[in-house]
Design a protein around this motif. Structure first.
Motif, PDB file in Angstrom:
ATOM      1  N   GLN A   1       0.934  -1.100   0.034  1.00  0.00           N
ATOM      2  CA  GLN A   1      -0.052   0.072  -0.018  1.00  0.00           C
ATOM      3  C   GLN A   1       0.818   1.256   0.060  1.00  0.00           C
ATOM      4  OE1 GLN A   1      -0.135  -2.609   2.229  1.00  0.00           O
ATOM      5  NE2 GLN A   1      -2.203  -3.667   1.697  1.00  0.00           N
ATOM      6  N   THR A   2       1.372   1.659  -0.981  1.00  0.00           N
ATOM      7  CA  THR A   2       2.197   2.640  -1.335  1.00  0.00           C
ATOM      8  C   THR A   2       2.014   4.143  -0.984  1.00  0.00           C
ATOM      9  OG1 THR A   2       1.786   2.870  -3.347  1.00  0.00           O
ATOM     10  CG2 THR A   2       3.728   1.370  -2.942  1.00  0.00           C
ATOM     11  N   GLN A   3       0.783   4.137  -0.854  1.00  0.00           N
ATOM     12  CA  GLN A   3       0.050   5.490  -0.666  1.00  0.00           C
ATOM     13  C   GLN A   3      -0.402   5.575   0.756  1.00  0.00           C
ATOM     14  OE1 GLN A   3      -2.769   6.230  -3.938  1.00  0.00           O
ATOM     15  NE2 GLN A   3      -1.544   7.816  -4.626  1.00  0.00           N
ATOM     16  N   ALA A   4      -0.219   6.739   1.675  1.00  0.00           N
ATOM     17  CA  ALA A   4      -0.642   6.833   2.931  1.00  0.00           C
ATOM     18  C   ALA A   4      -0.963   8.322   3.279  1.00  0.00           C
ATOM     19  CB  ALA A   4       0.322   5.861   3.697  1.00  0.00           C
ATOM     20  N   SER A   5      -1.884   8.240   4.193  1.00  0.00           N
ATOM     21  CA  SER A   5      -2.129   9.810   4.854  1.00  0.00           C
ATOM     22  C   SER A   5      -2.232   9.349   6.433  1.00  0.00           C
ATOM     23  CB  SER A   5      -3.178  10.497   4.158  1.00  0.00           C
ATOM     24  OG  SER A   5      -4.533   9.709   4.175  1.00  0.00           O
ATOM     25  N   PHE A   6      -1.934  10.437   7.107  1.00  0.00           N
ATOM     26  CA  PHE A   6      -2.451  10.314   8.584  1.00  0.00           C
ATOM     27  C   PHE A   6      -3.306  11.507   9.194  1.00  0.00           C
ATOM     28  CE2 PHE A   6       2.073   8.765   7.799  1.00  0.00           C
ATOM     29  CZ  PHE A   6       1.775   7.104   7.963  1.00  0.00           C
TER      30      PHE A   6
ATOM     31  N   LEU B   1      -4.369   5.750   7.198  1.00  0.00           N
ATOM     32  CA  LEU B   1      -4.775   5.146   6.144  1.00  0.00           C
ATOM     33  C   LEU B   1      -3.689   4.832   4.964  1.00  0.00           C
ATOM     34  CD1 LEU B   1      -7.093   7.411   7.255  1.00  0.00           C
ATOM     35  CD2 LEU B   1      -8.062   7.595   5.077  1.00  0.00           C
ATOM     36  N   TYR B   2      -3.765   3.664   4.575  1.00  0.00           N
ATOM     37  CA  TYR B   2      -2.846   3.374   3.432  1.00  0.00           C
ATOM     38  C   TYR B   2      -3.455   2.755   2.349  1.00  0.00           C
ATOM     39  CZ  TYR B   2       0.332   2.947   7.800  1.00  0.00           C
ATOM     40  OH  TYR B   2       0.717   3.319   8.715  1.00  0.00           O
ATOM     41  N   ALA B   3      -3.059   2.720   1.149  1.00  0.00           N
ATOM     42  CA  ALA B   3      -3.912   2.246  -0.001  1.00  0.00           C
ATOM     43  C   ALA B   3      -3.006   2.061  -1.149  1.00  0.00           C
ATOM     44  CB  ALA B   3      -4.840   3.478  -0.326  1.00  0.00           C
ATOM     45  N   ALA B   4      -3.451   1.064  -2.016  1.00  0.00           N
ATOM     46  CA  ALA B   4      -2.549   0.807  -3.151  1.00  0.00           C
ATOM     47  C   ALA B   4      -2.672   2.138  -4.329  1.00  0.00           C
ATOM     48  CB  ALA B   4      -3.239  -0.413  -3.903  1.00  0.00           C
ATOM     49  N   PRO B   5      -1.871   2.201  -5.203  1.00  0.00           N
ATOM     50  CA  PRO B   5      -1.694   3.262  -6.092  1.00  0.00           C
ATOM     51  C   PRO B   5      -3.001   3.609  -6.802  1.00  0.00           C
ATOM     52  CG  PRO B   5       0.203   1.730  -6.354  1.00  0.00           C
ATOM     53  CD  PRO B   5      -0.577   1.040  -5.453  1.00  0.00           C
ATOM     54  N   GLY B   6      -3.301   4.804  -6.531  1.00  0.00           N
ATOM     55  CA  GLY B   6      -4.771   5.203  -7.226  1.00  0.00           C
ATOM     56  C   GLY B   6      -5.820   5.164  -6.174  1.00  0.00           C
ATOM     57  N   ARG B   7      -5.528   4.624  -5.125  1.00  0.00           N
ATOM     58  CA  ARG B   7      -6.893   4.330  -4.035  1.00  0.00           C
ATOM     59  C   ARG B   7      -7.079   5.361  -3.142  1.00  0.00           C
ATOM     60  NH1 ARG B   7      -9.426  -0.599  -4.463  1.00  0.00           N
ATOM     61  NH2 ARG B   7     -10.861   0.766  -3.271  1.00  0.00           N
ATOM     62  N   LEU B   8      -6.101   6.043  -2.746  1.00  0.00           N
ATOM     63  CA  LEU B   8      -6.010   6.758  -1.404  1.00  0.00           C
ATOM     64  C   LEU B   8      -7.065   7.739  -1.288  1.00  0.00           C
ATOM     65  CD1 LEU B   8      -4.809   7.271   1.377  1.00  0.00           C
ATOM     66  CD2 LEU B   8      -3.011   8.688   0.480  1.00  0.00           C
TER      67      LEU B   8
ATOM     68  N   THR C   1       0.342  14.299   4.772  1.00  0.00           N
ATOM     69  CA  THR C   1       0.444  13.394   3.582  1.00  0.00           C
ATOM     70  C   THR C   1       1.880  12.722   3.539  1.00  0.00           C
ATOM     71  OG1 THR C   1       1.281  15.420   2.440  1.00  0.00           O
ATOM     72  CG2 THR C   1      -0.954  15.177   2.381  1.00  0.00           C
ATOM     73  N   THR C   2       1.954  11.703   2.535  1.00  0.00           N
ATOM     74  CA  THR C   2       3.055  11.107   2.540  1.00  0.00           C
ATOM     75  C   THR C   2       3.529  11.093   0.871  1.00  0.00           C
ATOM     76  OG1 THR C   2       2.095   8.768   2.069  1.00  0.00           O
ATOM     77  CG2 THR C   2       2.411   9.574   4.434  1.00  0.00           C
ATOM     78  N   SER C   3       4.869  10.559   0.756  1.00  0.00           N
ATOM     79  CA  SER C   3       5.218  10.426  -0.710  1.00  0.00           C
ATOM     80  C   SER C   3       5.920   9.130  -0.855  1.00  0.00           C
ATOM     81  CB  SER C   3       6.296  11.449  -0.896  1.00  0.00           C
ATOM     82  OG  SER C   3       5.619  12.931  -0.808  1.00  0.00           O
TER      83      SER C   3
ATOM     84  N   ARG D   1       6.852   6.774   7.239  1.00  0.00           N
ATOM     85  CA  ARG D   1       6.771   7.132   5.874  1.00  0.00           C
ATOM     86  C   ARG D   1       7.435   8.394   5.559  1.00  0.00           C
ATOM     87  NH1 ARG D   1       2.954   3.887   2.740  1.00  0.00           N
ATOM     88  NH2 ARG D   1       3.056   1.758   3.791  1.00  0.00           N
ATOM     89  N   GLU D   2       8.061   8.528   4.137  1.00  0.00           N
ATOM     90  CA  GLU D   2       8.377   9.789   3.846  1.00  0.00           C
ATOM     91  C   GLU D   2       7.541  10.711   3.560  1.00  0.00           C
ATOM     92  OE1 GLU D   2      11.515   6.717   3.913  1.00  0.00           O
ATOM     93  OE2 GLU D   2       9.526   6.718   2.781  1.00  0.00           O
ATOM     94  N   TYR D   3       7.718  11.933   3.335  1.00  0.00           N
ATOM     95  CA  TYR D   3       6.731  13.039   2.785  1.00  0.00           C
ATOM     96  C   TYR D   3       7.493  14.098   2.171  1.00  0.00           C
ATOM     97  CZ  TYR D   3       7.991  16.394   6.441  1.00  0.00           C
ATOM     98  OH  TYR D   3       8.507  17.121   7.432  1.00  0.00           O
ATOM     99  N   GLY D   4       6.719  14.778   1.334  1.00  0.00           N
ATOM    100  CA  GLY D   4       7.083  15.814   0.461  1.00  0.00           C
ATOM    101  C   GLY D   4       7.809  15.550  -0.918  1.00  0.00           C
TER     102      GLY D   4
END
Length: 510
Positions: free
Chosen positions: A28-33, A133-140, A162-164, A388-391
């Motif tokens: 789940q390469t996309q994430a936001s907190f 929240l974690y999601a596969a690419p395009g799902r976040l 947000t994360t990158s 997770r990295e961000y920016g």
């Protein structure tokens, strides 16, 4: 801590553990907190009681969306949890990350890191609830919109972190996420305190999950309730006190800190030290980190196997090493970041086996062995990292040129542990901020240090690199490369405990 019972359950209730403890959710390469505050207690309870939280049960294929939920101490109080239950959590969790000047000094939250400058987590900005929240690419985007719509009646959003996806590379440019402890999910480790004469990467579950024995063979204190208490019947029973309902079991403490990284400042400083020599600039950066840019340990992978006990469960090649073959820090400096955060040593100084020689080392009579063992045993201070990295990802040419970007870059540092003081706070204060780590002087972590002098005037802005044929190479005047922008302590409950917290009411809230 409480002593273990002679009979313990052999299995772990994976369906009751939030999945973050077991999985890093790398698929789940996309994430936001989402940092939330409770604005309507009843509406918040209603949503929490049915929130679609993902457990630690293995799913094939991996889920495309994941939700994890954690609470700050102020969040438990805002939810109306009884005071005696809240007061049964650890003192560090109850006090909070920015509770007093002494804790701030120990954690390095001074100067530019002072909590008065934080973007969140200080004073009234401590979130009640952390939604991960974690999601596969395009799902976040759709996943986040759906969750916020569901919980909007009960919560207000303080911030969205947000994360990158930087493809496994942290903002300074190094391969990240390599070194992690391996949890003893099968529970093969003996439930007793015993000396470990060799470093092992396998850690007892109780180091990260409450309600299980830790490396001392003991159970960390946590809220244990009368099962006849309102709602407590839904909780699991405690292994070490079967007559009690265990609110902590299958839960963990979660530490979160937002760390901004000065990428241009890092590489430009090293370029100045190297006088423009590309190869030397890279070697200096790798010496500070303790690994090459590609993640290879500086001590070499083939120098020494980490432990016979680990061979039954294959380790990633880049993690299969210790520092035993480099006691003076000639290849990997003693103060390098990876050496500070995980010294990889055992309970006793290395030496030949045998009852007599072991007793000599235990009693401290082997001066040579003791000189190689100035760091406390690693197994009592490990962290399970889930950051997770961000920016914006900045290339080396951009960093050296000082190319401006529209957003900060850094790391949302997240770790899990069962004892905040013995694990996170110890590592942060004794190993990262400590200026005398492993016998060093006037040095703190070359990446994370704040560079301010200590209360006694001790400097912290140096970095030394021992040389095989002469005095150590010394760098003075290191600038600060990483700044803390926010942080808080959370409790990541087991799923049954989450439902309990969503339904139980204190007398004051009824």
């Amino acid at each position: 801590m409480t002593a273990p019972q002679t009979q313990v359950a052999a299995s772990v209730e994976l369906g009751d553990v939030q999945g973050l403890v077991r999985f890093g959710y790398k698929h789940q390469t996309q994430a936001s907190f989402l940092l939330m505050r409770i604005r309507d207690r009843e509406a918040a309870r209603a949503w929490l009681g049915a929130a679609p939280v993902t457990s630690a049960m293995a799913i094939a294929p991996p889920p495309e969306t994941v939700l994890q939920i954690a609470f700050s101490v102020s969040g438990l109080r805002a939810l109306g949890i009884a005071a005696d239950i809240v007061d049964s959590f650890s003192p560090e969790f109850i006090a909070g990350m920015n509770s007093d000047a002494s804790r701030a000094r120990r954690l390095g939250d001074v100067g530019a890191n002072d909590s008065s400058r934080w973007q969140w987590g200080a004073a009234d900005d401590v979130p009640h609830v952390l939604l991960m929240l974690y999601a596969a690419p395009g799902r976040l985007e759709d996943w986040q919109r759906a969750i916020e719509s569901q919980c909007n009646a009960g919560f207000e959003r303080i911030a969205c972190l947000t994360t990158s996806d930087m493809d496994g590379v942290e903002p300074f440019g190094f391969v990240d996420g390599i070194s992690q402890p391996e949890l003893d999910w099968p529970r093969h480790r003996p439930v007793r305190d015993q000396d470990m004469l060799a470093y092992t990467n396998i850690a007892c579950l109780g180091e990260f999950l409450l309600g299980y024995p830790n490396e001392y063979g003991l159970y960390t204190e946590r809220p244990l309730l009368d099962p006849e208490r309102d709602g407590a019947a839904m909780l699991p029973r405690a292994e070490d006190a079967p007559q009690k309902a265990d609110l902590g079991r299958n839960g963990s403490y979660l530490v979160m800190r937002q760390l901004r990284q000065d990428i241009a400042g890092f590489w430009q400083f090293l370029d100045g030290q190297a006088k423009g020599d590309d190869g030397l600039r890279e070697r200096l950066a790798e010496a500070m980190v303790g690994r090459t840019l590609r993640g290879t340990p500086l001590v070499g992978q083939a120098d020494e196997a980490i432990a016979v006990a680990d061979t039954a469960s294959p380790q990633p090649d880049l993690n299969a090493f210790t520092f035993r073959s480099d006691p003076q820090g000639v290849r990997c400096p003693l103060g390098a970041h990876v050496r500070r955060t995980n010294p990889r040593n055992a309970d006793l100084p290395p030496g030949v086996t045998g009852i007599v020689t072991r007793l000599v080392r235990m009693l401290g009579f082997d001066a040579e062995a003791l000189a190689q063992d100035r760091v406390a045993s690693t197994r009592f201070h490990r962290l399970l990292r889930r950051g997770r990295e961000y920016g914006v990802q900045v290339s080396l040419p951009q960093a050296l040129a000082g190319t401006s970007v529209d957003a900060d870059s850094g790391l949302h540092f997240i770790c899990l542990c069962a004892n905040i003081a013995r694990q996170f706070e110890f590592v942060q204060s004794a190993w990262i901020a400590g200026t005398r780590f492993d016998g060093l002087t006037d040095e703190s972590d070359p990446l994370l240090g704040h560079r301010l002098p200590g209360p006694d005037g001790t400097r912290s802005d140096g970095f030394s690199m021992p040389q095989p044929d002469g005095p150590a190479r010394r760098i003075e005047g290191l600038p600060q490369f990483v700044t803390t922008l926010g942080g808080a302590y959370f409790f990541l409950p087991g799923i049954r405990a989450l439902r309990y917290l969503a339904t139980v009411r204190s007398e004051e809230s009824t």
